[in-house]
Each structure stands twice: as structure tokens, then as C-alpha cells.
Design a protein around this motif. Sequence first.
Motif, PDB file in Angstrom:
ATOM      1  N   GLY A  88       8.399 -11.073  10.144  1.00  9.09           N
ATOM      2  CA  GLY A  88       7.229 -10.373   9.609  1.00  9.09           C
ATOM      3  C   GLY A  88       6.697  -9.280  10.517  1.00  9.09           C
ATOM      4  N   HIS A  89       7.005  -9.344  11.816  1.00 11.72           N
ATOM      5  CA  HIS A  89       6.456  -8.377  12.769  1.00 11.72           C
ATOM      6  C   HIS A  89       7.227  -7.064  12.803  1.00 11.72           C
ATOM      7  N   ILE A  90       8.372  -6.975  12.134  1.00  9.52           N
ATOM      8  CA  ILE A  90       9.154  -5.743  12.112  1.00  9.52           C
ATOM      9  C   ILE A  90       8.485  -4.754  11.155  1.00  9.52           C
ATOM     10  N   ARG A  91       8.672  -3.450  11.404  1.00 10.48           N
ATOM     11  CA  ARG A  91       8.113  -2.456  10.492  1.00 10.48           C
ATOM     12  C   ARG A  91       8.622  -2.720   9.074  1.00 10.48           C
ATOM     13  N   GLY A  92       7.684  -2.831   8.144  1.00 13.10           N
ATOM     14  CA  GLY A  92       8.068  -3.206   6.794  1.00 13.10           C
ATOM     15  C   GLY A  92       8.518  -4.654   6.721  1.00 13.10           C
ATOM     16  N   GLY A  93       7.989  -5.457   7.625  1.00  8.37           N
ATOM     17  CA  GLY A  93       8.480  -6.824   7.796  1.00  8.37           C
ATOM     18  C   GLY A  93       8.416  -7.692   6.560  1.00  8.37           C
ATOM     19  N   LEU A  94       7.410  -7.497   5.710  1.00  3.76           N
ATOM     20  CA  LEU A  94       7.307  -8.333   4.515  1.00  3.76           C
ATOM     21  C   LEU A  94       8.498  -8.120   3.580  1.00  3.76           C
ATOM     22  N   GLY A  95       9.081  -6.918   3.635  1.00  5.26           N
ATOM     23  CA  GLY A  95      10.282  -6.677   2.842  1.00  5.26           C
ATOM     24  C   GLY A  95      11.451  -7.508   3.340  1.00  5.26           C
ATOM     25  N   TYR A  96      11.604  -7.581   4.644  1.00 10.62           N
ATOM     26  CA  TYR A  96      12.674  -8.413   5.219  1.00 10.62           C
ATOM     27  C   TYR A  96      12.388  -9.896   4.971  1.00 10.62           C
ATOM     28  N   VAL A  97      11.109 -10.250   4.962  1.00  4.72           N
ATOM     29  CA  VAL A  97      10.730 -11.621   4.610  1.00  4.72           C
ATOM     30  C   VAL A  97      11.197 -11.928   3.188  1.00  4.72           C
ATOM     31  N   ALA A  98      10.956 -10.983   2.276  1.00  6.07           N
ATOM     32  CA  ALA A  98      11.355 -11.181   0.887  1.00  6.07           C
ATOM     33  C   ALA A  98      12.866 -11.353   0.761  1.00  6.07           C
ATOM     34  N   ILE A  99      13.623 -10.546   1.506  1.00 11.59           N
ATOM     35  CA  ILE A  99      15.083 -10.627   1.430  1.00 11.59           C
ATOM     36  C   ILE A  99      15.581 -11.953   2.008  1.00 11.59           C
ATOM     37  N   LEU A 124       3.832 -10.484  -3.292  1.00 14.65           N
ATOM     38  CA  LEU A 124       3.300  -9.235  -3.843  1.00 14.65           C
ATOM     39  C   LEU A 124       1.852  -8.980  -3.425  1.00 14.65           C
ATOM     40  N   PRO A 125       0.954  -9.987  -3.477  1.00 16.97           N
ATOM     41  CA  PRO A 125      -0.416  -9.738  -2.981  1.00 16.97           C
ATOM     42  C   PRO A 125      -0.448  -9.382  -1.494  1.00 16.97           C
ATOM     43  N   MET A 126       0.418  -9.994  -0.694  1.00 17.36           N
ATOM     44  CA  MET A 126       0.456  -9.691   0.736  1.00 17.36           C
ATOM     45  C   MET A 126       0.947  -8.262   0.973  1.00 17.36           C
ATOM     46  N   ASN A 131      -0.623  -2.345   2.286  1.00 16.06           N
ATOM     47  CA  ASN A 131      -0.499  -0.976   1.759  1.00 16.06           C
ATOM     48  C   ASN A 131       0.950  -0.538   1.562  1.00 16.06           C
ATOM     49  N   TYR A 132       1.795  -1.463   1.158  1.00 18.49           N
ATOM     50  CA  TYR A 132       3.159  -1.104   0.818  1.00 18.49           C
ATOM     51  C   TYR A 132       3.151  -0.372  -0.528  1.00 18.49           C
TER      52      TYR A 132
END
Length: 426
Positions: A88-99, A124-126, A131-132
Motif C-alpha cells: 500500500g505504501h508504493i505510489r498508486g499502492g491501492l492499485g497494486y493492492v487490488a491486483i 473503491l471507497p479507499m 483521489n485516484y
Amino acid sequence: MVVTFIFLAVLIGGMVIGMPIAQSLVLTGVALMWHLDFFDSQLLAQNLQAGFDNFPLLAVPFFILAGELMNAGGLSRRIIDLARAFVGHIRGGLGYVAIGAAVLLASMSGSAIADTAALATILLPMMRQQNYPPSYSAGLLASGGIIAPIIPPSMPFVIYGVTTNTSISKLFLAGVFPGLMMGFFLVFAWWWIARSHQLEAMERVAWPQRLRALLHSFWALMMPVIILGGLRGGIFTPTEAAVVAAVYAFLVSMFVYRELTWKGVYGVFLAASKTTAVVMFLCGAATVTAYMITLADLPNMLADSFSGVMHNPVTFMALMMLFLLVVGTAMDLTPTILIFGPVCAPLAVKAGIDPVYFGFMFIYVGCIGLITPPVGTVQNVVAGVGRMRMETVIKGTSPFLIAYVMLAVLFVVFPALVTAPLRWMH
């Protein structure tokens, strides 16, 4: 040609006027019976019943139940929490979390809709709070959800195996490495988007919290280990694996995580029963049509039509995948398997293509259809959960769709990407 025309005209005509696909399939079978002067109501009923009176198909309701139990019992949420703690700490981390979560969830449920709903509800709410871009967030979640039918356990592989008499165990094993490749291709696509839009990163999670998240998700992570280990070791069949998955998910949800109550069990079983009824009626209706397709010798007729390209497996596969992609844009995955599986599989064998490889490609391209308009079943799930316009989700899916199509081209040109890991695992 008359048989082909009747088959397509009645099937497509029924769907165009709004008739449910299962009823369109039965009507198509009846039309072929009349044309061949072979109509028999008793034979029609026998084939309809035989379509779901099949032991391997028992895997379908149990995998559906396992998916419902995972979402209700907290297994899905813990997998997402684990991925968030580590990337989660990587730039755009929530996207990598999703993957990461999509790949892990795919190894448990085998349902694109169930996994997508779980991912979208939690992430999605996160993503909005960080601000993704809403379109790319929704597109990524939809694209990650279709990994579920590829990595075992997979309900589409079960249905395809039963419908075309292809080894379900081999189909399961064939999906492991390509499913991981789907995740890697999504990572590259999301990296480009995160870099272009300068997406935010979440706060880094300390190692004690990461270890705690790993400990909390331990029982959830053991589910794919048990299923794949059992299949690889020959301990149980795919059908028995479905029962093991459902029982395991129930015990963990009820007595380990204790998020599922006895009152909630009723709702879980009710939801799983409704979904099972729809799938099984489709299977029965498709068996009626498949019986008449075989009787009319439609596969051999089509083989004669394709004789000019069947000597070149790569060209044949490319044309077949293009056809299935077009079909997948207008039809859900299960009906596509039930309608075109019995027609296309014999053609692939005649063209000298490995039936397990073709079965994998059939399902893979069908999955791409789940995120392709106008139907886009998985896109509809994300749009519904996020209360977003369908146009927004379609726009955000585009870069990931391109990545999947590129991967499909690689699979067609280099079949060893599928067959070599399969031989090693088998």
C-alpha cells in the motif's frame, strides 16, 4: 448450411427479442429437431434433465457456496488487508493492492463476479479517498476480477470440461501460470497510469503490523494451498475440491474468524442456491442444443468450411479467438461455453490443437468479453457497487483491456506459455 442458419437465427433471434438465454437454447434445440424431423418431447425432457444430472457439475454449486462464504465470513477482507499492508505504501499502492488481492482471491473462489464485488466494495471507497481517477480505479478492479475464472478453482473450467469432455484437472493446472501473467500485465499497466497521474501512496505499514496482517490472513491463505496441493497430489478430484473449499470456508468463517453467524448462514445458502439454479438451468438447456448439434453433424460441416485454414494452427487459433472475442462482447461467459464449446472444441482437435490448451484459450478470451461492452458483466458489477456511469468504467478499463489482448496474442503465438508449465505441474 441450412442447419447453421437455423442454429444462429433462432438463438440470436431469441436473445434479440429479450428471451432469456436458457429459453433461447431450448427453442434452438426444438427448431433443429423440427428441421431434422426428429421432434420428441420425451427426448427433449431427457436431455434437459441430463444436462445437470452430472457428477462433475456438483463442483459448481460448491464453488459458488465457497465464494459466498468467503465474502460473508471475512476471508476476502483479510486477503485485501494483507495486500494493503505489504504494497500500500508504493505510489498508486491501492492499485497494486487490488491486483495482489485479485490474484489471491482468484485462487479461492473461481467467480469473477464474486471477486469483483468484494474488491470494489472494499477498495473503491479507499481509492476515492486517495483521489485516484475514478475511471481507472473502476477499470482496474473490473480487470482484476476476471483473473478469477483463470486461476483454479475455476467454475468456467468445470463447465467447459464437462461440456467438451476435457480433463478438468488439466484445465485447472493450465490456468495457474497464465493467471499469474495476467497479474503481472496489470501491474505494468497500472504502473504506467500511477506514474502518469502522480497518484498518492498510503502510509507505510510497520513490520509488526504486516506480520499481524499475515497472521490474521493465515487461515484464508491456506485455502488455495489445500486446493492446489490436493489437486496436484491427486488427493481429490476437482469436484471433491469444491466440497473441501466450501466446508473449509464455512469452518473458518464460523469458528475461526467468527464473522459468520447462524442467521447469516441462511442468507449465504439462499444466495448460492439462486445462482446455482440459474447456472444449472443453462447447463440443461445447452445440453438440448448440444445434442441436436451433434446429431446434425454441425462440427464437421464447419470443419469443411474452415478446411483452408485448419492446416495452420496459429492462423486457425487467431481466427477462432477473434470469433470468440466478438461473441464474448455480446454474451456472458457461461452461455458462451455452453453454446460454442461443443462446436469449437471438435474443430480444434481436427486442427491438431491440444484440447487443454484450446480450452484455456476459450475461457481466457471469454473472460476478456466480461470487461468488453456492450454486455460487460463485470463492468456492470463495478458500476453498480460504485454507483458510477457505465461509460466511466468502460473508459477506465481500456488500458487493461489492451494489456490482456496483448497477452492473448502471446498465448496464440507461443502456446508453450500455457502448455510447458502444465506439463511441469502435471
